[in-house]
Design a protein around this motif. Structure first.
Motif, PDB file in Angstrom:
ATOM      1  N   ARG B  58       0.845  -1.192   0.000  1.00  0.00           N
ATOM      2  CA  ARG B  58       0.000   0.000   0.000  1.00  0.00           C
ATOM      3  C   ARG B  58       0.881   1.242   0.000  1.00  0.00           C
ATOM      4  O   ARG B  58       2.024   1.201   0.417  1.00  0.00           O
ATOM      5  CB  ARG B  58      -0.910   0.033   1.247  1.00  0.00           C
ATOM      6  CG  ARG B  58      -1.947  -1.058   1.303  1.00  0.00           C
ATOM      7  CD  ARG B  58      -2.942  -0.949   0.156  1.00  0.00           C
ATOM      8  NE  ARG B  58      -3.641   0.317   0.148  1.00  0.00           N
ATOM      9  CZ  ARG B  58      -4.850   0.507   0.679  1.00  0.00           C
ATOM     10  NH1 ARG B  58      -5.473  -0.478   1.264  1.00  0.00           N
ATOM     11  NH2 ARG B  58      -5.444   1.684   0.609  1.00  0.00           N
ATOM     12  N   GLY B  59       0.317   2.355  -0.451  1.00  0.00           N
ATOM     13  CA  GLY B  59       1.009   3.639  -0.396  1.00  0.00           C
ATOM     14  C   GLY B  59       1.604   4.048  -1.719  1.00  0.00           C
ATOM     15  O   GLY B  59       2.000   3.222  -2.530  1.00  0.00           O
ATOM     16  N   LEU B  60       1.629   5.374  -1.948  1.00  0.00           N
ATOM     17  CA  LEU B  60       2.167   5.927  -3.190  1.00  0.00           C
ATOM     18  C   LEU B  60       3.690   5.956  -3.120  1.00  0.00           C
ATOM     19  O   LEU B  60       4.259   6.355  -2.113  1.00  0.00           O
ATOM     20  CB  LEU B  60       1.640   7.349  -3.403  1.00  0.00           C
ATOM     21  CG  LEU B  60       0.115   7.489  -3.454  1.00  0.00           C
ATOM     22  CD1 LEU B  60      -0.278   8.962  -3.439  1.00  0.00           C
ATOM     23  CD2 LEU B  60      -0.440   6.792  -4.680  1.00  0.00           C
ATOM     24  N   VAL B  61       4.338   5.519  -4.203  1.00  0.00           N
ATOM     25  CA  VAL B  61       5.794   5.472  -4.244  1.00  0.00           C
ATOM     26  C   VAL B  61       6.315   6.558  -5.184  1.00  0.00           C
ATOM     27  O   VAL B  61       5.883   6.641  -6.343  1.00  0.00           O
ATOM     28  CB  VAL B  61       6.292   4.105  -4.750  1.00  0.00           C
ATOM     29  CG1 VAL B  61       7.818   4.082  -4.821  1.00  0.00           C
ATOM     30  CG2 VAL B  61       5.768   2.982  -3.874  1.00  0.00           C
ATOM     31  N   ALA B  62       7.228   7.399  -4.697  1.00  0.00           N
ATOM     32  CA  ALA B  62       7.873   8.390  -5.557  1.00  0.00           C
ATOM     33  C   ALA B  62       9.275   7.914  -5.898  1.00  0.00           C
ATOM     34  O   ALA B  62      10.002   7.439  -5.028  1.00  0.00           O
ATOM     35  CB  ALA B  62       7.940   9.744  -4.852  1.00  0.00           C
ATOM     36  N   THR B 227       6.089  18.166  -2.605  1.00  0.00           N
ATOM     37  CA  THR B 227       4.901  17.315  -2.762  1.00  0.00           C
ATOM     38  C   THR B 227       5.223  15.863  -2.431  1.00  0.00           C
ATOM     39  O   THR B 227       4.363  15.147  -1.925  1.00  0.00           O
ATOM     40  CB  THR B 227       4.294  17.372  -4.178  1.00  0.00           C
ATOM     41  OG1 THR B 227       5.310  17.638  -5.113  1.00  0.00           O
ATOM     42  CG2 THR B 227       3.188  18.374  -4.268  1.00  0.00           C
ATOM     43  N   VAL B 228       6.436  15.434  -2.702  1.00  0.00           N
ATOM     44  CA  VAL B 228       6.806  14.073  -2.328  1.00  0.00           C
ATOM     45  C   VAL B 228       6.625  13.915  -0.822  1.00  0.00           C
ATOM     46  O   VAL B 228       6.004  12.965  -0.340  1.00  0.00           O
ATOM     47  CB  VAL B 228       8.256  13.743  -2.741  1.00  0.00           C
ATOM     48  CG1 VAL B 228       8.703  12.432  -2.108  1.00  0.00           C
ATOM     49  CG2 VAL B 228       8.378  13.660  -4.255  1.00  0.00           C
ATOM     50  N   ALA B 229       7.141  14.892  -0.072  1.00  0.00           N
ATOM     51  CA  ALA B 229       7.057  14.815   1.393  1.00  0.00           C
ATOM     52  C   ALA B 229       5.613  14.824   1.865  1.00  0.00           C
ATOM     53  O   ALA B 229       5.247  14.124   2.809  1.00  0.00           O
ATOM     54  CB  ALA B 229       7.828  15.974   2.014  1.00  0.00           C
ATOM     55  N   GLN B 230       4.772  15.618   1.164  1.00  0.00           N
ATOM     56  CA  GLN B 230       3.400  15.774   1.651  1.00  0.00           C
ATOM     57  C   GLN B 230       2.464  14.671   1.168  1.00  0.00           C
ATOM     58  O   GLN B 230       1.530  14.306   1.880  1.00  0.00           O
ATOM     59  CB  GLN B 230       2.852  17.129   1.205  1.00  0.00           C
ATOM     60  CG  GLN B 230       3.519  18.281   1.936  1.00  0.00           C
ATOM     61  CD  GLN B 230       3.248  19.613   1.241  1.00  0.00           C
ATOM     62  OE1 GLN B 230       2.639  19.662   0.182  1.00  0.00           O
ATOM     63  NE2 GLN B 230       3.726  20.686   1.850  1.00  0.00           N
TER      64      GLN B 230
END
Lengths: 311, 283
Positions: B58-62, B227-230
């Motif tokens: 789960r979770g968005l990966v940058a 935005t990656v951090a947020q």
């Protein structure tokens, strides 16, 4: 002009011109949409030495051996283009330009050498075609159009082109969607598991077929013009993919018919004492058509653009 | 394949518990993406070197790194678009070739010719081509699905517009809608935020959040560390080799960023809150 002479002379020649034009116009779409028009130019030129060699070796003008020769030449051209591009570190277009002129020149030299030894294949025919020699001797009147025996006697060039129009047309219809996607976004097509590479090679193969089949009748100049002009004209007139296809097909066939009529039959009907090379007339007409579209197309024409953005 | 679809649909509705046990594939616990020893070279120059990476369930990966770090190549290698020197890629526990339909792709906007004579809706419908197959036709259901995807990115009003007549941000949203139309479970996105307007940025972020909520995985190349951090939960730091990967809070540290970007990318000593300094690419 009687029905018999029309069916014997202008009908087969005119129809052959139209079929060659429609075939090239259909395939030209995919080149124009990929911005690879030069590929068509390259293929139609690069196959020449293969065709000549095949003819010299086999001694016949049958489509089969010529096609094999053309395929071999096309394959060699592809390898050479890639080699020159890598070794010379130049872009593909420049590499293509070098290779296809070289191969075409080789083809012409072979032709001249063959002609010197009395072989029945000459450079003029390859460049401008010999539409005037496409004859159908069987018919005595209109009834011949329904007579199987007479129809079986239709010139070989015409039958080959008709079969290719049908076959390639059906293939395009069958693979309509994947073709569109591989032209627009080949990476996504590959990511989806569609065989983008196979489709690309299939297209090149179809181009080689079209070039070989059209060569004898209409010559290489008309092939180059017909791969580029109708599709490019259509591109200026519409923003829809399906209309682009049908429009280019119609424009190509129309150019073929009108160009043929203007070159020979029409001046004759008007009692003028001259006629022109049909393939040259058709190619010029398609160039004129493209020129008009560049000037006058409703959205992308120069006039429309000027009106849209006053300087 | 049928088993997979019933499972995927159940997953989307958050109703996995209701799915009869025999329809749950053994790969249910396999990670969305697992990459082992991935190496790619262009003209004998390494672009990616021996990268190991396993995406969290789960979770968005940058995917973060400097220009030329091989971020796009990483995505293309995962999708089988560039030849691998070595390594293997598995998607939900199977080779990519068996998971094509589970994977969606948003290429860089500059990778296609926007003068192409197609409408926004047609481009989105292309997302269905993998489903309809080689000889298939786009039917009414596909068209409706495509229109719904355009609507999700706020572009329904532009369905009939030729794509060259759209702004850069609108084009990017059309690309995103096309990926949504793929109805994939794992999405690769190559710089979807590059050069877009604020409205588009918001629209894309909303879509990413929706995908995450539905349990779909997103692996996104992105430049803006703020935005990656947020908005992202996981980060893969890449500079030809993998520098590190893990939860976003552990990754955006001065020392790891300095190792990723090299001394040149950050002027002088990196401030303690480097993670919140937007590092936009030079493009």
């Amino acid at each position: 002009m009687t029905a018999a002479t029309f069916l014997q002379l202008d009908f087969p020649a005119g129809l052959t011109a139209v079929l060659a034009c429609s075939l090239c116009a259909m395939l030209g779409n995919f080149l124009v949409l990929r911005r690879q028009t030069l590929v068509g130019d390259a293929i139609s030129h690069a196959v020449l030495p293969g065709i000549v060699l095949a003819f010299l070796l086999s001694g016949t003008r049958a489509t089969g051996p010529m096609l094999l020769g053309a395929m071999a030449a096309g394959g060699i051209a592809a390898i050479l283009i890639e080699t020159v591009r890598r070794l010379g570190r130049i872009e593909a277009g420049a590499s293509m330009g070098v290779v296809f002129t070289l191969m075409f020149a080789l083809g012409v030299v072979l032709l001249e050498q063959g002609a010197a030894r009395g072989v029945d294949l000459d450079a003029d025919c390859v460049l401008y075609g010999q539409l005037e020699d496409v004859l159908w001797l069987a018919p005595a009147g209109w009834s011949a159009l329904l007579d199987p025996a007479a129809l079986a006697d239709l010139p070989r060039e015409l039958l080959t082109l008709a079969a290719l129009n049908l076959g390639i047309g059906l293939l395009i219809a069958a693979f309509w969607s994947p073709l569109k996607l591989t032209c627009f976004d080949p990476a996504l097509a590959t990511a989806m598991g569609l065989p983008a590479g196979v489709i690309q090679y299939g297209l090149v193969l179809a181009l080689a077929l079209a070039a070989v089949a059209s060569f004898e009748a209409v010559g290489s100049i008309l092939v180059v013009a017909m791969l580029a002009c109708p599709a490019a004209t259509a591109r200026l007139l519409t923003d829809r993919y399906d209309r682009q296809f049908w429009l280019s097909l119609g424009l190509g066939a129309g150019c073929g018919a009108l160009g043929y009529a203007l070159a020979g039959p029409l001046p004759l009907l008007l009692g003028l004492g001259w006629s022109l090379n049909a393939a040259g007339m058709i190619a010029s007409l398609s160039g004129l058509m493209l020129g008009l579209a560049v000037l006058l197309a409703p959205r992308y024409g120069m006039l429309a653009r000027r009106r849209g953005h006053p300087a | 394949m049928v088993i997979w679809h019933s499972h995927a649909a159940a997953w989307v509705q958050g109703a996995t518990a209701l799915t009869p046990p025999h329809t749950v594939p053994v790969t249910a616990l396999a990670p969305p993406l697992a990459v082992r020893g991935l190496s790619v070279a262009y003209h004998q120059k390494p672009v990616l070197w021996s990268v190991d990476f396993t995406a969290p369930a789960r979770g968005l990966v940058a995917v973060v790194g400097p220009n030329g770090a091989g971020k796009s190549t990483f995505i293309k290698a995962c999708l089988g678009l560039v030849p691998l020197l070595s390594g293997e890629v598995t998607v939900f526990g199977a080779p990519l070739s068996r998971r094509r339909r589970e994977v969606g792709y948003v290429p860089q906007r500059g990778s296609v010719d926007w003068d192409f004579p197609v409408s926004a809706l047609e481009v989105v419908a292309m997302g269905r081509y993998g489903r309809i197959g080689l000889l298939g036709r786009i039917g009414r259901a596909d068209r409706d699905a495509a229109l719904a995807c355009l609507d999700k990115v706020g572009m329904a009003d532009y369905a009939g517009r030729q794509i060259g007549q759209l702004s850069g941000g609108q084009q990017q949203r059309v690309f995103l809608a096309r990926a949504l139309a793929q109805e994939a479970r794992l999405y690769f996105m190559d710089e979807p935020f590059a050069g877009v307007d604020a409205a588009t940025e918001q629209a894309i972020l909303d879509v990413l959040q929706d995908l995450d909520r539905q349990g779909r995985s997103v692996i996104c190349v992105h430049h803006d560390l703020q935005t990656v951090a947020q908005r992202f939960q996981h980060v893969l730091l890449l500079n030809v080799e993998k520098i590190a990967d893990g939860p976003v809070s552990d990754m955006l540290t001065p020392s790891l960023l300095r190792r990723t970007y090299g001394g040149a990318a950050l002027d002088g000593p990196v401030p303690a809150d480097a993670a919140l300094v937007p590092l936009r690419s030079a493009e």
